[in-house]
Design an enzyme around this catalytic site. Structure first.
Site, PDB file in Angstrom:
ATOM      1  CE  LYS A   1     -32.805 -30.176  37.916  1.00  0.00           C
ATOM      2  NZ  LYS A   1     -33.520 -30.567  36.679  1.00  0.00           N
TER       3      LYS A   1
ATOM      4  CG  PHE B   1     -33.802 -33.653  30.720  1.00  0.00           C
ATOM      5  CD1 PHE B   1     -33.498 -34.989  30.467  1.00  0.00           C
ATOM      6  CD2 PHE B   1     -34.076 -33.277  32.029  1.00  0.00           C
ATOM      7  CE1 PHE B   1     -33.449 -35.919  31.506  1.00  0.00           C
ATOM      8  CE2 PHE B   1     -34.025 -34.197  33.069  1.00  0.00           C
ATOM      9  CZ  PHE B   1     -33.713 -35.518  32.805  1.00  0.00           C
TER      10      PHE B   1
ATOM     11  CG  ASP C   1     -39.617 -28.928  32.206  1.00  0.00           C
ATOM     12  OD1 ASP C   1     -39.354 -28.431  33.324  1.00  0.00           O
ATOM     13  OD2 ASP C   1     -39.199 -30.043  31.840  1.00  0.00           O
TER      14      ASP C   1
END
Ligand code: PLP
Length: 400
Positions: free
Chosen positions: A243, A129, A214
């Site tokens: 995040k 993702f 990532d």
């Protein structure tokens, strides 16, 4: 629920009202142990006094300026991130998807700067993702991300997770980069072993490819180190983060080594809001909290996140043994923790919520536990008690 919100999210009807430390309160005043953590965002829980003070102070000073003038807070944050990581250059964004998108642009920029190179394609992994932008969904490993949004941005080749032979075979004359999450988050807390990461780094070096990581979910302390790749000692060329940096305030970043960072020239990329004074001030306060004290591992000595994460996983492992009809396994690193389920993960999540604990779903029937990095032994014990009670509820419901 209002019909005026597009229905992008499978929302439960809990109405978030306020937060305090590791707890979230709904509009009815019910208290939840928050192991959803804004999906690995609320690294310091809710309303941490240092972050609240920083926000208040900066709000009275300067919110937004423009990236065409100097932003000292942004410069300071970039200096600190580079001093603490592999990176030589940083670009600030507002989200993870925006960071991934620019990371992918940098892959093209790097090879386009070598006129004889044919390289531009990117290899990524099944179940990965990488966010929701057009390029990020193309890089993602789940067909559901792109369904109905075709045509998909070209240039992405997929290999099965962890299949090193397929990875080596997928590298062709046009391959420019390998993109991976050191630990897949949405995919179900699946971890590349240190050995795999070393082999992937070696493949990149052998073929002249860029390694793009990532770390939007794994970065900024979530796994016990500033970045998850540090566990394996394998450095990327480009890294996307988001995040945890703002601990709830929107800010993301792309980090790169000098050979990539120096190709970014004035006007070649930009972001109106990225790295604004308010976001950068909060980013610096998060760096203060992360780097001061005992939170992260330093050299050979383990930090709080590693220790409390090991305790949490040990408690979960006991529950897997006790409730082996419901639970499958425990995975993860630091406080990026996955609980594999034998029952449907969302039904156990509902039972947990009814008992006062919030968690996040993940692929491959996993429940993610993403607590604040500052939880203590009492929170771990409370989580284990709630999990045991929810498992008993599920057994009782099945027997009824
Ligand atoms: C959340 C996430 C993204 C996307 O970040 P957004 O801020 O939602 O755009 C990308 N990659 C990974 C690994 C993520 O967990």
């Amino acid at each position: 629920m209002t019909p005026h919100l597009m229905k992008a999210f499978p929302r439960t009807d809990l109405e978030a009202e306020r937060g305090e430390g590791c707890y979230l309160f709904d509009r009815q005043g019910r208290r939840y142990l928050d192991f959803l953590g804004g999906v690995a965002v609320n690294a310091f829980g809710h309303c941490h006094p240092v972050l609240v003070n920083t926000l208040r102070e900066q709000a009275g000073k300067l919110w937004h300026a423009s990236n065409i003038i100097r932003i000292p807070e942004q410069e300071r944050l970039a200096d600190r991130i580079c001093a603490a990581s592999f990176a030589d250059g940083v670009f600030f964004t507002n989200s993870g998807s925006e960071a991934i998108d620019f990371a992918l642009k940098l892959v093209r920029r790097y090879f386009r700067s070598q006129p004889s190179s044919q390289r531009w394609r990117v290899i990524s992994f099944a179940d990965a993702f990488h966010g929701r932008s057009m390029a990020a969904i193309a890089a993602g490993g789940q067909p559901k991300l792109t369904q109905g949004f075709e045509p998909v941005v070209p240039g992405f080749d997929k290999v099965p997770f962890g299949d090193m032979a397929a990875l080596a075979a997928a590298i062709g004359p046009e391959t420019g980069a390998i993109l991976l999450e050191p630990i897949q988050g949405e995919g179900g807390i699946r971890q590349f072993t240190a050995q795999m990461l070393r082999e992937i780094r070696a493949l990149c070096d052998q073929h002249g490819l860029l390694l793009v990581m990532d770390e939007v979910q794994t970065g900024f302390g979530r796994t016990g180190k500033l970045f998850a790749h540090e566990h394996a000692g394998v450095m990327p060329d480009i890294l996307a983060a988001a995040k945890g940096i703002g601990a709830g305030y929107p800010i993301g970043a792309v980090l790169a080594t000098a050979k990539v960072a120096e190709l970014v020239t004035p006007g070649s990329h930009g972001s109106t809001l990225g790295g604004a004074p308010l976001a950068s001030a909060i980013g610096n306060a998060v760096m203060d909290l992360l780097l001061d004290g005992d939170l992260l591992d330093r050299g050979a000595s383990t930090g709080h996140v590693t220790r409390i994460g090991a305790l949490l996983r040990a408690e979960l492992q006991k529950l897997v043994v006790e409730f082996d009809d419901l639970l499958l396994d425990v995975r993860g690193e630091g406080l990026l923790v996955g609980l594999g389920c034998k029952v449907e993960n969302r039904s156990l999540m509902t039972a947990l919520r009814d008992r006062g604990m919030l968690t996040a779903p993940a692929g491959n029937n996993v429940i993610r536990l993403l607590p604040p990095l500052i939880i203590d032994e009492n929170h771990v014990a409370e989580a284990a008690d709630i999990l045991a009670a929810a498992c008993r509820d599920m057994r009782a419901a099945a027997a009824a």
